[in-house]
Structure formats: C-alpha cells, structure tokens
Write a protein that holds these residues in place. Sequence first.
Motif, PDB file in Angstrom:
ATOM      1  N   PRO A 193      91.763  87.250  31.331  1.00 57.51           N
ATOM      2  CA  PRO A 193      93.024  87.083  30.590  1.00 57.51           C
ATOM      3  C   PRO A 193      94.232  87.079  31.526  1.00 57.51           C
ATOM      4  CG  PRO A 193      92.183  89.318  30.339  1.00 57.51           C
ATOM      5  CD  PRO A 193      91.108  88.537  31.037  1.00 57.51           C
ATOM      6  N   ARG A 194      95.241  86.323  31.104  1.00 60.58           N
ATOM      7  CA  ARG A 194      96.507  86.233  31.838  1.00 60.58           C
ATOM      8  C   ARG A 194      97.643  86.780  30.972  1.00 60.58           C
ATOM      9  NH1 ARG A 194      96.991  80.094  33.173  1.00 60.58           N
ATOM     10  NH2 ARG A 194      96.149  79.957  31.028  1.00 60.58           N
ATOM     11  N   SER A 195      98.852  86.713  31.492  1.00 61.63           N
ATOM     12  CA  SER A 195      99.985  87.284  30.762  1.00 61.63           C
ATOM     13  C   SER A 195     100.409  86.454  29.564  1.00 61.63           C
ATOM     14  CB  SER A 195     101.182  87.463  31.704  1.00 61.63           C
ATOM     15  OG  SER A 195     101.566  86.230  32.268  1.00 61.63           O
ATOM     16  N   HIS A 234     102.404  90.987  32.219  1.00 61.00           N
ATOM     17  CA  HIS A 234     101.305  91.939  32.391  1.00 61.00           C
ATOM     18  C   HIS A 234     100.139  91.539  31.495  1.00 61.00           C
ATOM     19  CE1 HIS A 234     103.960  94.745  34.564  1.00 61.00           C
ATOM     20  NE2 HIS A 234     104.881  94.375  33.685  1.00 61.00           N
ATOM     21  N   PRO A 235      99.043  90.999  32.072  1.00 61.09           N
ATOM     22  CA  PRO A 235      97.884  90.650  31.241  1.00 61.09           C
ATOM     23  C   PRO A 235      97.223  91.898  30.683  1.00 61.09           C
ATOM     24  CG  PRO A 235      97.365  90.415  33.571  1.00 61.09           C
ATOM     25  CD  PRO A 235      98.829  90.707  33.491  1.00 61.09           C
ATOM     26  N   PRO A 236      96.477  91.762  29.580  1.00 59.35           N
ATOM     27  CA  PRO A 236      95.735  92.920  29.067  1.00 59.35           C
ATOM     28  C   PRO A 236      94.652  93.337  30.059  1.00 59.35           C
ATOM     29  CG  PRO A 236      95.040  90.921  27.947  1.00 59.35           C
ATOM     30  CD  PRO A 236      96.221  90.541  28.791  1.00 59.35           C
ATOM     31  N   ALA A 237      94.296  94.615  30.052  1.00 58.55           N
ATOM     32  CA  ALA A 237      93.295  95.139  30.980  1.00 58.55           C
ATOM     33  C   ALA A 237      91.957  94.424  30.830  1.00 58.55           C
ATOM     34  CB  ALA A 237      93.117  96.646  30.761  1.00 58.55           C
ATOM     35  N   GLN A 238      91.629  94.008  29.628  1.00 56.24           N
ATOM     36  CA  GLN A 238      90.450  93.179  29.383  1.00 56.24           C
ATOM     37  C   GLN A 238      90.684  92.401  28.098  1.00 56.24           C
ATOM     38  OE1 GLN A 238      86.809  95.187  27.889  1.00 56.24           O
ATOM     39  NE2 GLN A 238      87.834  97.125  28.297  1.00 56.24           N
ATOM     40  N   ASN A 239      89.940  91.339  27.918  1.00 60.44           N
ATOM     41  CA  ASN A 239      90.107  90.518  26.718  1.00 60.44           C
ATOM     42  C   ASN A 239      89.154  90.994  25.635  1.00 60.44           C
ATOM     43  OD1 ASN A 239      90.783  88.548  24.875  1.00 60.44           O
ATOM     44  ND2 ASN A 239      89.395  87.038  25.742  1.00 60.44           N
ATOM     45  N   ALA A 256      98.837  90.671  25.831  1.00 64.06           N
ATOM     46  CA  ALA A 256      99.636  90.737  27.050  1.00 64.06           C
ATOM     47  C   ALA A 256     101.069  91.160  26.751  1.00 64.06           C
ATOM     48  CB  ALA A 256      99.641  89.380  27.753  1.00 64.06           C
ATOM     49  N   ILE A 257     101.719  91.779  27.743  1.00 60.80           N
ATOM     50  CA  ILE A 257     103.170  91.926  27.729  1.00 60.80           C
ATOM     51  C   ILE A 257     103.699  90.660  28.396  1.00 60.80           C
ATOM     52  CG2 ILE A 257     105.147  93.266  28.533  1.00 60.80           C
ATOM     53  CD1 ILE A 257     103.254  95.712  28.617  1.00 60.80           C
TER      54      ILE A 257
END
Length: 627
Positions: free
Chosen positions: A128-130, A154-159, A135-136
């Motif tokens: 995942p990307r931002s 800020h991408p999520p830590a995992q999708n 994501a933020i």
Amino acid sequence: MMQHKLWFNLLLLLVTIRSVKAQQNELPYTVINLQTLNDFKPTGANWKLVSDVFYDFNKSGAASLKAGSGILANDLSGKSKDHLFTKMEHGDIDLELDFMMEKGSNSGIYLQSRYEIQLFDSWGVKEPRSLDCGAIYERWDDNRPEGRKGYEGHPPAQNVSRAPGLWQHLKISFLAPRFNEKGEKIANARFVKVILNGVTVHQNTEVTGPTRSAAFQDEKPTGALMIQGDHGPVSVRNIRYKAYGTEPVTLTNLQLKAYDGKFQSVDELNALTPKREMPIDVLAHLAPGSRDNFAGKITGTLHIPHTGDYLLNLNLRWIPAEVNVKVRNGAGELKIDGKKVVGVTTEDGGFVSTKVNFTAGDHPIELSYYKNFGQWYARSNDILLSLEGPGVPYTTLNPVIRAENPVSEITVLARSEPVMQRGFVNHQGIKHTHTISVGESDLVNYTVDLRKGEFLQFWRGDFLETTPMWYGRGETQLSVPLGSVIERSGKPSLAFLADQNAAWPDSSTNYNNLGYDVDKAGRPVFKYTLGTASVRESFASANEGRKLSHSFTVTPATQDIWCRVAEGRDIVELPNGLYAINDKQYFIELTGKEKPVIRTSAQNTKELLLPVKAVNGAGTVTYSIVW
C-alpha cells in the motif's frame, strides 16, 4: 519555544494515557443521526439517505440504492459532486464509522475538514501507498520540484482493505493542533491511532498541515468533519464520536503510607502505624523491599475539569483475572471526598468499574489496598486507576511505564510460499489448543482446529505474531493473527443430517483426525473420517489473494452428508449471484450449479447449506470466500 515544548510534552502524555485501555468499560459515543440530514450542513443532491446499498465488486457504475434511511450514499449519477460537512465542529476526537467502496472508487474522511484518512478501493493491493485505503493522505505544494510536489503522505502499515461492496470499519483517535493565546500554532495535529478493520495502521503520526484537497488551507482549534464527495461513490453508516476538550484530568500530590504483614481487610490499616511514608509520582506500591505481604494507603488530589458523570475503573494488577475464592491474595478500596466510591476484591478478579458524579475542581482521594502474595503470571505491584467523562478522554492516571524484559515482536510471515504454524489460538474468547494456521504469500490466512475438525477463522494481511508462544515461558501460549480477522462460528463444516431441516451439530462425535498431507504447492490437505466416510479437505488462495477457495472430497458420499458453508445474522443473495454473509461482512461464491439451502437456526441465525452430492461413490463441494 518553551511553550511549544510544554504543549508537545502534554500531547505525548495524552498519547500515552489514551493508549492504555486494557480491560475497561466505556461511556457511550454521540451518534450522528442518519434518519435525516439535519446533523449536516446543506449539501448537494449527490448525498442521499438510503436503507441499503449494492456495489458489484466485479464492475463499477452498477450501484443499486434502496430507498430509506440509516446509510449515507454518495450518488454521482447526477451533476452534483459536493462534499458533506457536519454541523458538529470538533477538536480532539475519537471517531468511528462504517464505509463501503464501489469498485475503483476514491473518497476520504477529513478531520476538521483538513486532515484526510483516505478511503479507496485498495482490495488486493500488496504494497500500500499513501493513496491507498487507510492512508494519511499526502500534503501538496505546487512550488516544489516535479515528482516531489506531494509530500508527508503516510501509507497504512499493511493493507487490510476488503472487497468493494462490503462494509469496512474505521476507528480514528485524533488530536487537534494547539494554539497559544496569540493564535500561533504551538503543536501540530496528530493521529494518535487509526484502526482499519480491527488492525492498527497508524500510531502517533503527526501532520504538519492540511493534506491535499482539504476544504481549508489554514488551521484552527476546531472544524467540521468532512466526507469527500467529488471523487467517487462511497456509502457511510454508524457514524459516532467522542469529542474532547484540552484540559486533562490529573492526579497530583501523591503520598504513600506503607504497611508490612498479612491482611484480611483494608479496615485493619486504620489501627496501624505505617512502617514508612514517602511521596510517589506513579500509582504503584513503591515502598523499598516490598514484594508480597504488604498494604498501603495512597492519598492525592484528583483534578476534574468538567462537572458531570464520569466512568471510573480500578484494577489491582496483582490480583489475576482468574477468580479463585479460596486463594485471596488482595483487595482494595477507593475513597473520594472522604466517601467510599468502590471496593475491589479477589472475587472481582482485581477489576471494578463504576460511575461517579463529580463537580469541576479538586477532590481528595484515598486508595487503600493489601497484597498477601503474587501469582507468577501476575507479578506487578501496579495499580490502574482510569477515568472518562464529559470532554475528557479515557485517561489512565499516573501509570507505571515498565520495560523490565524488552523484546522485539516475534513474527512468522509468509513471503514466497505457504507457511504452516501449529499452536494455540483464541477463538471467540476460548483457547483452542490443537490448531494449525496457514499463511499464503498473497496475504490470505486461515486457522483450522485439528482436534475438532473446525474451520475457525480467516484473515487478510500479515500472518502471525508468536511472541506469546516463544518468548520466555510463553505465558499465554497464543499465536495471534496480524491481519484483519473474520471469525466463523466454530462448528463442523460437514455433518450427517436426517434431512435439510435437522439442526446442525455443535461438534462431530464421529470425527477422527488422520493428520494432513502437503501438496506440491506446500499447502496442507487435511484428512479425517466421519463415521465410515473418508474426507480430504483443502484451502487455496485464488485471484491474487482476493478469494479463499475451500474444497471437500468425501468417499463414499451418502445422501445425508451436508456442508455448512456459512452462518451469520443474515444471508442475502445478491444480484451478481454471490451471497452476502453477516450484514455484508464477506461474500460466498458458489462454483457449482447446486442451489443452496438457506435456513434459520434455533439460535435465530441464518445458515447456508449444500448437500454433498455423490458421483460414482464420491462427493465434492467447493466454494470461495470473497472479502
């Protein structure tokens, strides 16, 4: 500069105390009414109240909206593409809501109309990307060089995103920016925690200013909640929040009177002279040399910022949750303004909760307690005292922060091939001791109970944390899923039924586990017997991790063997031929032409059953879970 540091330290304190929330009750949230649009500012015709939504995960532009209320739907079939703003304006806030994405769609939740948590169809994305769901979103500056105009995303830590057409859950804890009396910003906004579908994807993340496409480019102490309406179809429901002020509840002037010996009641302390007296700054029995066989009285001043009803939780951590009335190792009592508010005993498991009406201002407290001995798994001499009230977030007062045995998280990840892990698993609050969990490299995972022949759970995301199994004595001995878990009912998948109306058994008395083979792909094939029938059961990830295929081969197959594919509060057949389970928590896709039986159980749940049809003496059933 000094003022900025003071505010920053206060924010870090709030971050710390708001994150300590183990074993507590909570005050109710404020609910945004979705029976009308009265809680929102006037908006465009694209925002509609409906009672149900259908988005086809296979294609976009085929939405079906059912008249009614309870759900906000962004319908872009007309010319209007307006954003939606609440009349409520917030500073610090805890926010929860459900959302549903159309295939390929894009939207966002903007805190204070300025700081976006991205809503996006990120189903099946591996890295995942931002711009992905949860994501933020990035900030934007046209004056920066090409390729760098977007920054600080800020991408999520995992999708852990689910398929289009399924309900997803978002939970946000947000701290608003701080300003001094001159209106100058002294601390940035901060996402304390963002939880998507049960998984923490951000923690303590600062944003230096409004993110891209915000409604406003300035920053304020408060602002409306905004849902983006100009990018794509999205539906939202169950919006609720807790809004907070900036003045915290505090506990100061702590003094400890310590006593030695074995005790049966805190009342015994009134006739005794303390062995020592000392100031303390955290809630714990800190008298030198005290491990067991002690008692204490802690006095202090509790500052309450707002008048109203507060929820108070008290936990003496040396009393284990497992109640054993024959082994009384401690008790306690809390007085506020000279009156007993609550008592805690062994029978309580060391934890009690109550409501207290406070007036704003300072209140003297006295906390009395004793400890005769400690269990090996409850060594702590710490005390947790927590409050939540009007304008005050759930706050653990003066907690002890320990790192006695720091250890990195021990994880098992599936990166290039299927991974199998035996161990204990918690399922619906019950520890299952004979389980195997399987993780696929495309982030699809599941757990099976080998002793009972039960398919317990499945999840998307990273595989397992094994720290509770492998570190030290392995105190809970659990393997813990790292992704977004959906639990099944924990009943057998196959059973003999006299007819299609017979009740499904809670367990299989004729189940006999024969272990498992490993196929060429590295996946287990489970083997067992049901009476005289032999069964081979297998799972496989499909469609790049978007589906989990589940198959059975039964030999010999008889007319009375059935497969229970799913159970939930409701089961609804959709226009695309799939079946939505548990209020669109996941889909079931049937591969054969056999029409399932959908029926109501004795517990008033719905069940989806398929007969195991025999062909040349063998029967097969295959279906897929889509989520």
